[in-house]
Design a protein around this motif. Structure first.
Motif, PDB file in Angstrom:
ATOM      1  N   ILE A  17       0.880  -1.171   0.000  1.00 14.75           N
ATOM      2  CA  ILE A  17       0.000   0.000   0.000  1.00 14.75           C
ATOM      3  C   ILE A  17       0.915   1.218   0.000  1.00 14.75           C
ATOM      4  N   GLU A  18       1.070   1.793  -1.190  1.00 18.40           N
ATOM      5  CA  GLU A  18       1.973   2.930  -1.365  1.00 18.40           C
ATOM      6  C   GLU A  18       1.568   4.079  -0.452  1.00 18.40           C
ATOM      7  N   GLY A  19       2.573   4.652   0.229  1.00 15.40           N
ATOM      8  CA  GLY A  19       2.332   5.802   1.091  1.00 15.40           C
ATOM      9  C   GLY A  19       1.837   5.435   2.484  1.00 15.40           C
ATOM     10  N   TYR A  20       1.664   4.157   2.772  1.00 19.00           N
ATOM     11  CA  TYR A  20       1.192   3.724   4.081  1.00 19.00           C
ATOM     12  C   TYR A  20       2.349   3.782   5.066  1.00 19.00           C
ATOM     13  N   ASP A  21       2.169   4.471   6.175  1.00 17.23           N
ATOM     14  CA  ASP A  21       3.195   4.617   7.195  1.00 17.23           C
ATOM     15  C   ASP A  21       3.063   3.477   8.198  1.00 17.23           C
ATOM     16  N   GLY A  22       3.672   2.359   7.884  1.00 16.87           N
ATOM     17  CA  GLY A  22       3.582   1.180   8.732  1.00 16.87           C
ATOM     18  C   GLY A  22       3.881  -0.058   7.934  1.00 16.87           C
ATOM     19  N   PRO A  23       3.671  -1.243   8.530  1.00 20.72           N
ATOM     20  CA  PRO A  23       4.048  -2.499   7.869  1.00 20.72           C
ATOM     21  C   PRO A  23       3.349  -2.719   6.532  1.00 20.72           C
ATOM     22  N   CYS A  24       2.142  -2.232   6.339  1.00 19.02           N
ATOM     23  CA  CYS A  24       1.436  -2.452   5.072  1.00 19.02           C
ATOM     24  C   CYS A  24       2.063  -1.657   3.931  1.00 19.02           C
ATOM     25  N   HIS A  28       4.127  -7.377   1.203  1.00 21.44           N
ATOM     26  CA  HIS A  28       3.560  -8.453   2.021  1.00 21.44           C
ATOM     27  C   HIS A  28       2.465  -9.143   1.218  1.00 21.44           C
ATOM     28  N   GLY A  29       2.026 -10.288   1.696  1.00 21.00           N
ATOM     29  CA  GLY A  29       1.014 -11.037   0.964  1.00 21.00           C
ATOM     30  C   GLY A  29      -0.147 -11.459   1.836  1.00 21.00           C
ATOM     31  N   HIS A  30      -1.195 -11.902   1.176  1.00 20.50           N
ATOM     32  CA  HIS A  30      -2.405 -12.378   1.846  1.00 20.50           C
ATOM     33  C   HIS A  30      -2.925 -13.605   1.123  1.00 20.50           C
ATOM     34  N   THR A  31      -3.576 -14.459   1.865  1.00 21.50           N
ATOM     35  CA  THR A  31      -4.467 -15.443   1.269  1.00 21.50           C
ATOM     36  C   THR A  31      -5.840 -14.801   1.368  1.00 21.50           C
ATOM     37  N   TYR A  32      -6.268 -14.178   0.276  1.00 22.28           N
ATOM     38  CA  TYR A  32      -7.568 -13.512   0.240  1.00 22.28           C
ATOM     39  C   TYR A  32      -8.666 -14.559   0.172  1.00 22.28           C
ATOM     40  N   ARG A  33      -9.702 -14.358   0.933  1.00 24.87           N
ATOM     41  CA  ARG A  33     -10.901 -15.196   0.822  1.00 24.87           C
ATOM     42  C   ARG A  33     -11.993 -14.317   0.235  1.00 24.87           C
ATOM     43  N   VAL A  34     -12.682 -14.833  -0.761  1.00 26.74           N
ATOM     44  CA  VAL A  34     -13.721 -14.076  -1.465  1.00 26.74           C
ATOM     45  C   VAL A  34     -15.035 -14.831  -1.370  1.00 26.74           C
ATOM     46  N   ARG A  35     -16.091 -14.103  -1.100  1.00 26.75           N
ATOM     47  CA  ARG A  35     -17.447 -14.646  -1.191  1.00 26.75           C
ATOM     48  C   ARG A  35     -18.197 -13.784  -2.193  1.00 26.75           C
ATOM     49  N   THR A  88      -4.201  -0.666  -3.672  1.00 28.22           N
ATOM     50  CA  THR A  88      -4.478  -2.095  -3.505  1.00 28.22           C
ATOM     51  C   THR A  88      -5.078  -2.405  -2.140  1.00 28.22           C
ATOM     52  N   THR A  89      -5.804  -1.451  -1.577  1.00 26.80           N
ATOM     53  CA  THR A  89      -6.499  -1.726  -0.320  1.00 26.80           C
ATOM     54  C   THR A  89      -7.612  -2.738  -0.561  1.00 26.80           C
ATOM     55  N   ALA A  90      -8.095  -3.341   0.513  1.00 29.46           N
ATOM     56  CA  ALA A  90      -9.208  -4.292   0.394  1.00 29.46           C
ATOM     57  C   ALA A  90     -10.408  -3.638  -0.270  1.00 29.46           C
ATOM     58  N   GLU A  91     -10.649  -2.370   0.028  1.00 28.78           N
ATOM     59  CA  GLU A  91     -11.793  -1.665  -0.553  1.00 28.78           C
ATOM     60  C   GLU A  91     -11.676  -1.564  -2.069  1.00 28.78           C
ATOM     61  N   VAL A  92     -10.497  -1.204  -2.543  1.00 29.67           N
ATOM     62  CA  VAL A  92     -10.283  -1.041  -3.981  1.00 29.67           C
ATOM     63  C   VAL A  92     -10.307  -2.402  -4.687  1.00 29.67           C
ATOM     64  N   VAL A  93      -9.707  -3.422  -4.084  1.00 33.34           N
ATOM     65  CA  VAL A  93      -9.700  -4.754  -4.689  1.00 33.34           C
ATOM     66  C   VAL A  93     -11.123  -5.318  -4.744  1.00 33.34           C
ATOM     67  N   ALA A  94     -11.908  -5.135  -3.680  1.00 30.35           N
ATOM     68  CA  ALA A  94     -13.293  -5.626  -3.673  1.00 30.35           C
ATOM     69  C   ALA A  94     -14.117  -4.948  -4.773  1.00 30.35           C
ATOM     70  N   TRP A 125     -11.937 -10.970   2.342  1.00 34.38           N
ATOM     71  CA  TRP A 125     -11.178 -11.028   3.586  1.00 34.38           C
ATOM     72  C   TRP A 125      -9.700 -10.961   3.250  1.00 34.38           C
ATOM     73  N   GLU A 126      -8.972 -10.012   3.871  1.00 31.98           N
ATOM     74  CA  GLU A 126      -7.511  -9.992   3.779  1.00 31.98           C
ATOM     75  C   GLU A 126      -6.904 -10.919   4.821  1.00 31.98           C
ATOM     76  N   THR A 127      -7.551 -11.004   5.957  1.00 35.59           N
ATOM     77  CA  THR A 127      -7.144 -11.899   7.038  1.00 35.59           C
ATOM     78  C   THR A 127      -8.411 -12.591   7.533  1.00 35.59           C
ATOM     79  N   PRO A 128      -8.281 -13.612   8.362  1.00 33.29           N
ATOM     80  CA  PRO A 128      -9.495 -14.259   8.886  1.00 33.29           C
ATOM     81  C   PRO A 128     -10.392 -13.311   9.689  1.00 33.29           C
ATOM     82  N   GLU A 129      -9.831 -12.204  10.191  1.00 35.95           N
ATOM     83  CA  GLU A 129     -10.611 -11.281  11.019  1.00 35.95           C
ATOM     84  C   GLU A 129     -11.024  -9.993  10.303  1.00 35.95           C
ATOM     85  N   SER A 130     -10.497  -9.709   9.121  1.00 35.55           N
ATOM     86  CA  SER A 130     -10.700  -8.406   8.474  1.00 35.55           C
ATOM     87  C   SER A 130     -11.323  -8.572   7.091  1.00 35.55           C
TER      88      SER A 130
END
Length: 136
Positions: A17-24, A28-35, A88-94, A125-130
């Motif tokens: 995530i370009e410009g994100y001040d932190g680990p994101c 990094h990668g995700h196992t995305y879950r899609v419904r 590439t946030t979850a919002e934009v990908v969704a 889902w980017e993570t099981p909780e998010s």
């Protein structure tokens, strides 16, 4: 709506995530879950069966789980996707998953069918909780 088609799948992708001040902001990668949930007032033919017996083909909802070399998002660096770029946030990908899935479904419709009754909801889902949910 009388019918609702639902399916779930996963795909693995990396992003920054370009410009994100932190680990994101680092690779990094995700196992995305899609419904995917597609509602319709009527049944239609598909590319594989010409009788009106489907809301849509499950294949048209699961395209993103294919490998990147087959037109999907699996094992892709999302920042290299021409429609996502640095966003590439979850919002934009969704929202992209929604837009591309509807494009594919409409491409399979007969000319006399505008698909106006079709309603798609995408949960990512980017993570099981998010999770992010997108619909129009």
């Amino acid at each position: 709506m009388p019918w609702k088609l639902s399916t779930e799948f996963t795909f693995d992708s990396a992003h920054i995530i370009e410009g994100y001040d932190g680990p994101c902001g680092r690779l990094h990668g995700h196992t995305y879950r899609v419904r995917m949930e597609l509602e319709s007032e009527r049944l239609r033919p598909s590319a594989h069966v010409r009788r009106g017996i489907m809301v849509a083909d499950f294949k048209s909802l699961k395209w993103a789980k294919k490998d990147v070399d087959q037109g999907g998002l699996d094992h892709m660096f999302l920042n290299e996707h021409p429609e996502l770029g640095d966003d590439t946030t979850a919002e934009v990908v969704a929202a992209y998953l929604h837009r591309e899935t509807m494009r594919r479904i409409h491409a399979d419709l007969e000319e006399s069918d505008d698909g106006a009754d079709l309603k798609l909801r995408v949960l990512l889902w980017e993570t099981p909780e998010s999770c992010c949910e997108y619909w129009e």
